[in-house]
Design a protein around this motif. Structure first.
Motif, PDB file in Angstrom:
ATOM      1  N   SER A 125      64.361 -20.088 -21.217  1.00 30.18           N
ATOM      2  CA  SER A 125      64.415 -21.080 -22.302  1.00 30.18           C
ATOM      3  C   SER A 125      64.297 -22.492 -21.753  1.00 30.18           C
ATOM      4  O   SER A 125      63.621 -23.346 -22.341  1.00 30.18           O
ATOM      5  N   TYR A 126      64.946 -22.739 -20.604  1.00 28.96           N
ATOM      6  CA  TYR A 126      64.860 -24.080 -20.015  1.00 28.96           C
ATOM      7  C   TYR A 126      63.433 -24.379 -19.561  1.00 28.96           C
ATOM      8  O   TYR A 126      62.910 -25.472 -19.789  1.00 28.96           O
ATOM      9  N   TYR A 127      62.779 -23.404 -18.923  1.00 24.83           N
ATOM     10  CA  TYR A 127      61.408 -23.613 -18.470  1.00 24.83           C
ATOM     11  C   TYR A 127      60.478 -23.834 -19.660  1.00 24.83           C
ATOM     12  O   TYR A 127      59.555 -24.662 -19.597  1.00 24.83           O
ATOM     13  N   THR A 179      73.400 -24.736 -12.077  1.00 29.80           N
ATOM     14  CA  THR A 179      73.859 -23.469 -12.646  1.00 29.80           C
ATOM     15  C   THR A 179      74.538 -22.617 -11.595  1.00 29.80           C
ATOM     16  O   THR A 179      75.609 -22.048 -11.830  1.00 29.80           O
ATOM     17  N   ALA A 223      63.356 -28.046 -12.147  1.00 27.43           N
ATOM     18  CA  ALA A 223      63.813 -26.652 -12.169  1.00 27.43           C
ATOM     19  C   ALA A 223      64.807 -26.397 -11.044  1.00 27.43           C
ATOM     20  O   ALA A 223      65.794 -25.674 -11.220  1.00 27.43           O
ATOM     21  N   TYR A 281      68.270 -17.468 -20.153  1.00 23.58           N
ATOM     22  CA  TYR A 281      68.720 -18.855 -20.140  1.00 23.58           C
ATOM     23  C   TYR A 281      67.756 -19.719 -19.345  1.00 23.58           C
ATOM     24  O   TYR A 281      67.409 -20.829 -19.758  1.00 23.58           O
ATOM     25  N   PHE A 282      67.298 -19.216 -18.196  1.00 22.66           N
ATOM     26  CA  PHE A 282      66.357 -19.967 -17.372  1.00 22.66           C
ATOM     27  C   PHE A 282      64.985 -20.027 -18.053  1.00 22.66           C
ATOM     28  O   PHE A 282      64.310 -21.056 -18.013  1.00 22.66           O
ATOM     29  N   SER A 325      61.257 -25.237 -22.443  1.00 22.29           N
ATOM     30  CA  SER A 325      61.473 -26.596 -22.959  1.00 22.29           C
ATOM     31  C   SER A 325      60.754 -27.638 -22.108  1.00 22.29           C
ATOM     32  O   SER A 325      60.240 -28.626 -22.633  1.00 22.29           O
ATOM     33  N   ILE A 326      60.692 -27.425 -20.779  1.00 21.33           N
ATOM     34  CA  ILE A 326      59.962 -28.363 -19.917  1.00 21.33           C
ATOM     35  C   ILE A 326      58.474 -28.307 -20.237  1.00 21.33           C
ATOM     36  O   ILE A 326      57.789 -29.337 -20.356  1.00 21.33           O
ATOM     37  N   HIS A 375      68.178 -27.848 -11.943  1.00 24.32           N
ATOM     38  CA  HIS A 375      68.810 -26.993 -12.961  1.00 24.32           C
ATOM     39  C   HIS A 375      69.419 -25.756 -12.330  1.00 24.32           C
ATOM     40  O   HIS A 375      70.557 -25.365 -12.637  1.00 24.32           O
ATOM     41  N   ALA A 423      74.888 -20.104 -19.596  1.00 25.08           N
ATOM     42  CA  ALA A 423      74.106 -19.267 -18.694  1.00 25.08           C
ATOM     43  C   ALA A 423      74.780 -17.936 -18.402  1.00 25.08           C
ATOM     44  O   ALA A 423      74.136 -16.991 -17.964  1.00 25.08           O
TER      45      ALA A 423
END
Length: 735
Positions: free
Chosen positions: A220-222, A91, A84, A217-218, A224-225, A87, A133
């Motif tokens: 969605s990334y979290y 960004t 994280a 945006y953040f 996915s992890i 990322h 982002a």
């Protein structure tokens, strides 16, 4: 690959041999009336061992498994927070770079920027395109009014003057800021801003560039992890003041801050950069393992959470499996051994991955240190060269005055030697300033038929005796318009590369010819090519040779800046660089430069050679803070017939003009001066207050020269030959 096995036996305590008890030592006594036979005692021992050994193994494995589960949970959480963090860093770095590019695109007067708002909107839209982002990009002036934005045309009534992030950026100590989550007034979307101060020459507040990022945006990334590892229970991106920028799972409605009593917030506000803690969250008091890390350079932390319930569930499942396997003792021992081997292999793989990551990080840190060292050297070199330029200007100007006052001694050998030394010093400072990227470029029209033979001696001395130089220039080769010092430095760099490629000697060929078949920007091209007989460059690294700091020589034999300088010279001159190489056959490097039309070349030469009038008429206000430079320049101008008044700063020049009974015919000013107002600022003030008063500027810095030229002012790079300065003054005073 070596495999570590040092901990296998330590992880298998039940595999150790057991010493039989000594006779009579704590041995059970015989039953009354019954005598134990040796076989009974042996079976009893086996029975006792069958109970104790598996039980001890089970207890030992249970403790080890619990510790392992805890360690694995901590490692998983730490890796998640590191992912994280990386990322967020990427960004924010992209957002900051976009902000700086937007600040550069909107430099200058805000009203002029708004006048070209349609083109600027398209440019900003192109800058942010393809960055998922980003919500949008806004540029605000010092009063909070809109200057430009990326997603649509600006609203003249829009204002950010009351926004907290805008008022915070008025603090000079803050260059880059992170706002809290807000709802955009123009977009209606949830966002937070990466903000940068708009640069100004005097350091005053000119407004803010706001790069708006989407919290979704953040999230969605979290998400996915967490999808890859369901044990990860939460992620958060928070500021040091406790405000939440992004969270997964999303926070309860209306909650935008961390609870004041939270342990994580307390440790963050205590100044810790990273840490791990166990806390309870939510109304169900769920235990959770949290790992937090600070984002370097920003008041922001990333927090990753691991469910303790999931950790204990994994541990309990392992115990049930172990119990089922240990029922038959032999099968249990084999199963535990298999688990230990498997765990050891996983530990080894994790250790190898950690070592590889450490190696890569060390290489990156070394590269950063090398870049910082070179940047420091460039700054030091640029400062020394600029001061040396002033010294050369003093000697050069006084030599000119001496020759004018004593014409009979003008051609004396001593004075000729001084003139040659001055020219050599000027060439040296140009090379130093070129390395430091502070060279004020002075493009001129060059005929390679006449210029290249003069450079042959310098190139031959660079190549050494073992390498023979050959020069060929076609008679019809067109002229080029470039900086002569940069062209000379480019050829020196290519000669140095050729010398290293031919340690046992060879031939270095330089050729120049027209290339009408491959025009540049609609104009015929002139090819200036060099070729050597060296070892050549392998095809796999040929695309990288123009990268700064890339070199194939041994450590300490080169900086990797040579071909980078040549490439930069070609691009800056409006051309390009082509490189062809064959291993074992040599390398050919061609600088393809735009040709000067014949109609433009002749007047330029005549202008450079135009004679200076024997005596000039007029008055000049000389603005220069260096006393020696001012004195020598005043003597030269006075000797040429001009009346000279002096001022040590831009403000002093304005005061003089306000009190002078008659304005001067010309203001000659250096750009770099002490005080809040420099030479460019003085020129703009005079343009507003005295539009009929001509201003001639001088500077030794490339960025100042570009800024002055973009403002429409006439600029001379320092040091300037006295004859060139007098010719320029003559054209201004006697058009």
């Amino acid at each position: 690959m070596a495999v570590e096995t040092t901990s296998l036996q330590a992880q298998r305590p039940y595999g150790a041999t057991r010493e039989p008890p000594a006779p009579g030592a704590d041995a059970p006594g015989p039953a009354p009336g019954r005598a134990d036979t040796p076989l009974v005692r042996w079976l009893r021992t086996v029975l006792l061992a069958a109970v104790i050994v598996p039980g001890a193994a089970f207890v030992g494995m249970a403790g080890w498994a619990l510790e392992r589960a805890r360690t694995d949970a901590e490692d998983t959480t730490a890796r998640a927070s590191q992912m994280a963090l990386s990322h967020v860093q990427r960004t924010f770095a992209v957002a900051e770079e976009i902000g700086r590019r937007a600040a550069a695109a909107t430099a200058g007067d805000d009203d002029e920027v708004r006048a070209d708002e349609a083109a600027l909107h398209q440019r900003l839209n192109d800058i942010v395109a393809g960055v998922p982002a980003l919500v949008n990009l806004n540029v605000w002036d010092a009063a909070g009014r809109a200057v430009a934005r990326s997603d649509q045309r600006i609203d003249p009534g829009a204002s950010a003057g009351d926004r907290t992030y805008f008022t915070e950026m008025q603090d000079r100590s803050i260059d880059v800021g992170i706002s809290e989550v807000i709802v955009g007034r123009q977009t209606g979307r949830e966002l937070f801003n990466v903000t940068l101060r708009r640069p100004s020459p005097d350091g005053s507040f000119r407004g803010v560039v706001a790069v708006s990022l989407a919290p979704s945006y953040f999230r969605s990334y979290y998400e996915s992890i967490a999808a890859d590892d369901p044990r990860l229970a939460s992620f958060a991106l928070i500021k040091t003041d406790g405000s939440i920028l992004a969270r997964w799972p999303p926070a309860e409605a209306g909650r935008q801050r961390v609870a004041p009593g939270a342990q994580t917030l307390a440790r963050i506000q205590a100044g810790e950069d990273a840490g791990v803690l166990v806390t309870r969250v939510g109304t169900g008091r769920e235990a959770r393992l949290l790992s937090f890390r600070r984002v370097p350079g920003y008041p922001v932390y990333v927090v990753a959470g691991f469910s303790r319930d999931a950790m204990f569930a994994d541990w309990l499942r392992l115990l049930w499996l172990l119990a089922a396997v240990l029922l038959p003792v032999s099968a249990g021992l084999a199963g535990v051994a298999w688990v230990a081997i498997r765990k050891t292999r996983l530990e080894h793989e994790a250790s190898a991955a950690l070592r590889e990551e450490s190696r890569r990080r060390f290489q990156a840190e070394q590269a950063v240190m090398e870049a910082q060292k070179l940047e420091t050297l460039a700054v030091l070199t640029g400062g020394v060269a600029h001061d040396f330029n002033n010294l050369l200007a003093i000697v050069q100007t006084n030599l000119h005055v001496h020759r004018r006052k004593h014409p009979a001694l003008a051609e004396a050998p001593q004075l000729q030697a001084m003139a040659r030394a001055i020219r050599a010093g000027v060439r040296l400072t140009r090379q130093l300033l070129s390395f430091s990227r502070k060279q004020a470029l002075k493009p001129e029209t060059i005929r390679l038929q006449a210029w290249l033979p003069h450079a042959a001696e310098l190139l031959q001395s660079t190549l050494g005796r073992a390498v023979q130089a050959e020069f060929k220039v076609d008679a019809d080769t067109a002229s080029i318009h470039v900086d002569a010092g940069e062209l000379e430095l480019a050829l020196i760099n290519l000669a140095l590369n050729a010398r290293h490629a031919m340690p046992k000697g060879g031939t270095f060929r330089v050729s120049a010819f027209n290339d009408e078949a491959h025009p540049i920007a609609g104009r015929p091209a002139v090819n200036l090519c060099v070729q050597d007989d060296g070892a050549g460059i392998p095809a796999d690294i040929l695309p990288r040779v123009v990268e700064p700091f890339f070199t194939t020589r041994e450590r300490g034999a080169g900086s990797g800046l040579g071909l980078s300088q040549v490439h930069g010279f070609c691009v800056q001159a409006g051309g390009r660089l082509d490189i062809d190489s064959t291993v074992g056959a040599g390398t050919r490097v061609c600088m393809r430069l735009p040709a000067v039309p014949p109609a433009d070349a002749a007047p330029h030469v005549e202008e450079l050679q135009a004679p200076v009038a024997q005596a000039l008429r007029g008055s000049v206000l000389l603005v220069e803070d260096n006393e020696d430079v001012a004195s020598s320049t005043q003597a030269m101008l006075t000797d040429a017939g001009l009346s000279v008044a002096r001022a040590r700063s831009a403000q002093a020049a304005l005061d003089y003009l306000a009190q002078a009974p008659a304005p001067p015919d010309l203001v000659l000013s250096d750009i770099a001066m002490p005080g809040a107002l420099n030479g460019i600022g003085l020129a703009f003030r005079l343009r507003e207050e005295r539009p009929d008063l001509p201003v001639l500027l001088t500077t030794g810095y490339a960025e100042q020269l570009s800024l002055a030229v973009s403002g429409g002012f006439e600029v001379l790079p320092k040091p300037t030959a006295p004859e060139d300065l007098l010719r320029r003054i003559q054209r201004i005073l006697q058009p």
